[in-house]
Design a protein around this motif. Sequence first.
Motif, PDB file in Angstrom:
ATOM      1  N   MET A   1      74.549  59.767 -15.397  1.00 29.52           N
ATOM      2  CA  MET A   1      75.388  60.098 -14.253  1.00 29.52           C
ATOM      3  C   MET A   1      76.210  61.350 -14.549  1.00 29.52           C
ATOM      4  N   LYS A   2      76.288  62.251 -13.554  1.00 32.36           N
ATOM      5  CA  LYS A   2      77.036  63.485 -13.723  1.00 32.36           C
ATOM      6  C   LYS A   2      78.377  63.402 -13.009  1.00 32.36           C
ATOM      7  N   THR A   3      79.384  64.034 -13.619  1.00 32.65           N
ATOM      8  CA  THR A   3      80.684  64.110 -12.977  1.00 32.65           C
ATOM      9  C   THR A   3      80.700  65.294 -12.019  1.00 32.65           C
ATOM     10  N   ALA A   4      81.482  65.167 -10.950  1.00 27.34           N
ATOM     11  CA  ALA A   4      81.503  66.219  -9.935  1.00 27.34           C
ATOM     12  C   ALA A   4      82.879  66.372  -9.323  1.00 27.34           C
ATOM     13  N   VAL A   5      83.256  67.616  -9.049  1.00 29.94           N
ATOM     14  CA  VAL A   5      84.374  67.924  -8.166  1.00 29.94           C
ATOM     15  C   VAL A   5      83.775  68.251  -6.810  1.00 29.94           C
ATOM     16  N   VAL A   6      84.247  67.579  -5.780  1.00 31.00           N
ATOM     17  CA  VAL A   6      83.756  67.810  -4.423  1.00 31.00           C
ATOM     18  C   VAL A   6      84.662  68.822  -3.733  1.00 31.00           C
ATOM     19  N   ILE A   7      84.040  69.798  -3.060  1.00 34.40           N
ATOM     20  CA  ILE A   7      84.763  70.891  -2.408  1.00 34.40           C
ATOM     21  C   ILE A   7      84.441  70.880  -0.915  1.00 34.40           C
ATOM     22  N   CYS A   8      85.473  70.775  -0.090  1.00 32.38           N
ATOM     23  CA  CYS A   8      85.304  70.667   1.360  1.00 32.38           C
ATOM     24  C   CYS A   8      85.504  72.032   2.022  1.00 32.38           C
ATOM     25  N   PRO A   9      84.541  72.502   2.814  1.00 33.16           N
ATOM     26  CA  PRO A   9      84.649  73.836   3.413  1.00 33.16           C
ATOM     27  C   PRO A   9      85.595  73.875   4.607  1.00 33.16           C
ATOM     28  N   GLY A  10      85.984  75.088   4.983  1.00 37.40           N
ATOM     29  CA  GLY A  10      86.886  75.272   6.106  1.00 37.40           C
ATOM     30  C   GLY A  10      86.187  75.853   7.325  1.00 37.40           C
ATOM     31  N   ARG A  11      86.979  76.506   8.168  1.00 34.35           N
ATOM     32  CA  ARG A  11      86.474  77.053   9.424  1.00 34.35           C
ATOM     33  C   ARG A  11      85.384  78.092   9.169  1.00 34.35           C
ATOM     34  N   GLY A  12      84.543  78.272  10.190  1.00 33.91           N
ATOM     35  CA  GLY A  12      83.497  79.275  10.122  1.00 33.91           C
ATOM     36  C   GLY A  12      82.222  78.800   9.459  1.00 33.91           C
ATOM     37  N   THR A  13      82.109  77.486   9.172  1.00 35.01           N
ATOM     38  CA  THR A  13      80.932  76.984   8.459  1.00 35.01           C
ATOM     39  C   THR A  13      79.959  76.209   9.354  1.00 35.01           C
ATOM     40  N   TYR A  14      80.370  75.876  10.582  1.00 35.13           N
ATOM     41  CA  TYR A  14      79.452  75.233  11.533  1.00 35.13           C
ATOM     42  C   TYR A  14      78.984  76.312  12.493  1.00 35.13           C
ATOM     43  N   ASN A  15      77.752  76.797  12.272  1.00 31.00           N
ATOM     44  CA  ASN A  15      77.190  77.890  13.065  1.00 31.00           C
ATOM     45  C   ASN A  15      75.861  77.450  13.683  1.00 31.00           C
ATOM     46  N   ALA A  16      75.098  78.404  14.199  1.00 28.53           N
ATOM     47  CA  ALA A  16      73.876  78.072  14.939  1.00 28.53           C
ATOM     48  C   ALA A  16      72.907  77.231  14.113  1.00 28.53           C
ATOM     49  N   THR A  17      72.754  77.555  12.832  1.00 30.89           N
ATOM     50  CA  THR A  17      71.802  76.806  11.998  1.00 30.89           C
ATOM     51  C   THR A  17      72.308  75.401  11.679  1.00 30.89           C
ATOM     52  N   GLU A  18      73.592  75.142  11.906  1.00 29.76           N
ATOM     53  CA  GLU A  18      74.144  73.805  11.641  1.00 29.76           C
ATOM     54  C   GLU A  18      74.094  72.906  12.866  1.00 29.76           C
ATOM     55  N   LEU A  19      73.699  73.421  14.011  1.00 31.78           N
ATOM     56  CA  LEU A  19      73.615  72.590  15.205  1.00 31.78           C
ATOM     57  C   LEU A  19      72.700  71.393  14.939  1.00 31.78           C
ATOM     58  N   GLY A  20      73.181  70.198  15.232  1.00 32.98           N
ATOM     59  CA  GLY A  20      72.426  68.989  14.937  1.00 32.98           C
ATOM     60  C   GLY A  20      72.698  68.412  13.565  1.00 32.98           C
ATOM     61  N   TYR A  21      73.657  68.987  12.833  1.00 32.03           N
ATOM     62  CA  TYR A  21      73.948  68.545  11.457  1.00 32.03           C
ATOM     63  C   TYR A  21      74.372  67.085  11.412  1.00 32.03           C
ATOM     64  N   LEU A  22      75.215  66.678  12.346  1.00 36.48           N
ATOM     65  CA  LEU A  22      75.668  65.286  12.360  1.00 36.48           C
ATOM     66  C   LEU A  22      74.517  64.343  12.675  1.00 36.48           C
ATOM     67  N   ALA A  23      73.675  64.732  13.610  1.00 30.81           N
ATOM     68  CA  ALA A  23      72.521  63.898  13.957  1.00 30.81           C
ATOM     69  C   ALA A  23      71.574  63.743  12.779  1.00 30.81           C
ATOM     70  N   ARG A  24      71.451  64.798  11.973  1.00 29.94           N
ATOM     71  CA  ARG A  24      70.537  64.752  10.835  1.00 29.94           C
ATOM     72  C   ARG A  24      71.120  64.008   9.637  1.00 29.94           C
ATOM     73  N   HIS A  25      72.432  64.128   9.429  1.00 32.95           N
ATOM     74  CA  HIS A  25      72.976  63.696   8.144  1.00 32.95           C
ATOM     75  C   HIS A  25      74.100  62.660   8.178  1.00 32.95           C
ATOM     76  N   PHE A  26      74.780  62.469   9.307  1.00 27.81           N
ATOM     77  CA  PHE A  26      75.931  61.559   9.279  1.00 27.81           C
ATOM     78  C   PHE A  26      75.439  60.127   9.072  1.00 27.81           C
ATOM     79  N   PRO A  27      75.916  59.447   8.034  1.00 26.72           N
ATOM     80  CA  PRO A  27      75.309  58.178   7.628  1.00 26.72           C
ATOM     81  C   PRO A  27      75.858  56.925   8.309  1.00 26.72           C
ATOM     82  N   ASP A  28      76.913  57.063   9.124  1.00 31.92           N
ATOM     83  CA  ASP A  28      77.592  55.883   9.670  1.00 31.92           C
ATOM     84  C   ASP A  28      77.780  56.041  11.177  1.00 31.92           C
ATOM     85  N   PRO A  29      76.801  55.595  11.984  1.00 30.42           N
ATOM     86  CA  PRO A  29      76.897  55.756  13.439  1.00 30.42           C
ATOM     87  C   PRO A  29      78.146  55.119  14.035  1.00 30.42           C
ATOM     88  N   ALA A  30      78.562  53.979  13.493  1.00 33.54           N
ATOM     89  CA  ALA A  30      79.749  53.303  14.034  1.00 33.54           C
ATOM     90  C   ALA A  30      81.000  54.156  13.823  1.00 33.54           C
TER      91      ALA A  30
END
Length: 342
Positions: free
Chosen positions: A1-30
Amino acid sequence: MKTAVVICPGRGTYNATELGYLARHFPDPALLSRLDGERMAAGQETLSALDGAARFSLSVHARGDNASGLIYAATLGDFLSLDRARVRVVAVTGNSMGWYSALACAGAASAEDGFRIANTMGTLMQRALIGGQLIHPWMEDDWVPRPERRAQLLALMHDIAARPDHRLSLSIDLGGFLVLAGNEAGLKAFEAAVEPAQGRFPMRLGNHAAFHSALQAPVAAEGQAALPLALFGRPALPLIDGRGQVWWPGADTQAALRDYTLGHQVTESYDFTAAIRTAAREFAPDLFVVTGPGNTLGGAVAQALIAAGWRGLASKAAFQARQADAPLLVSMGLADQRGLVA
């Protein structure tokens, strides 16, 4: 197992190529449904509808009141998607509005409360839209630190800020870039005075207000009035803020965390470079994992590590060689890297 620091991005990161990102990757519909309910209650278009649009619209998806919610949800979904059998998260940080996402990822706010913070602040900033931002590099394409160039740019900034009716200040220390915030007079003066770089800088950031500057004092006051202490808790994971300070698990810091989030974090410079330096030196992780959406933050993380002299890294070539040998940085917004941790 590897240790990791998680880094959360800010504004300007949801663009045309990210359209549908939640539909593709969000793991918890509820959970997504609950976040949509928050938006509906506020009279806003749901995240599911925005993410499921037929086409990306800059005037719709990049607005602060929409972009903040979309980015927060994409980040949180990626954090929830991490394979905990392969990755052990040792700390969380973020860039700019990514701080709100980091609060939830670190357990200092529930998923819903973190969303309320991010969505409220994004909405207030969009409504006020005070000032603007531009970005300009102080490193060249080789990512070799040139501190004298950085000092020259900051000196120019201070010179302009001293002129009557000119407002200009450091908004984000972003790896090899300086993000400046100001009014129109201050931004225009910098654009006119600085030598153009790399064919596209200095670059104005569309739909961005003068984030992390004194110009945002009215927004900070509105946020403090709208967001109660009850939304903030004690982090379950170490949380690194925009000063490079660590908020440790279990400490009784709710009031101080709220004060920072709705005060200093809004009206003072955000030192993302310091956050990454602290992450590297304090936690020495095997991996730096940048959640989605997008992958634009990866370069700034690498540049911040180079500026810190992390593990002998001194240039872009050295970083790329290290990545090819054993990846140090994983961007979940890239399909080929996502599989390493999700």
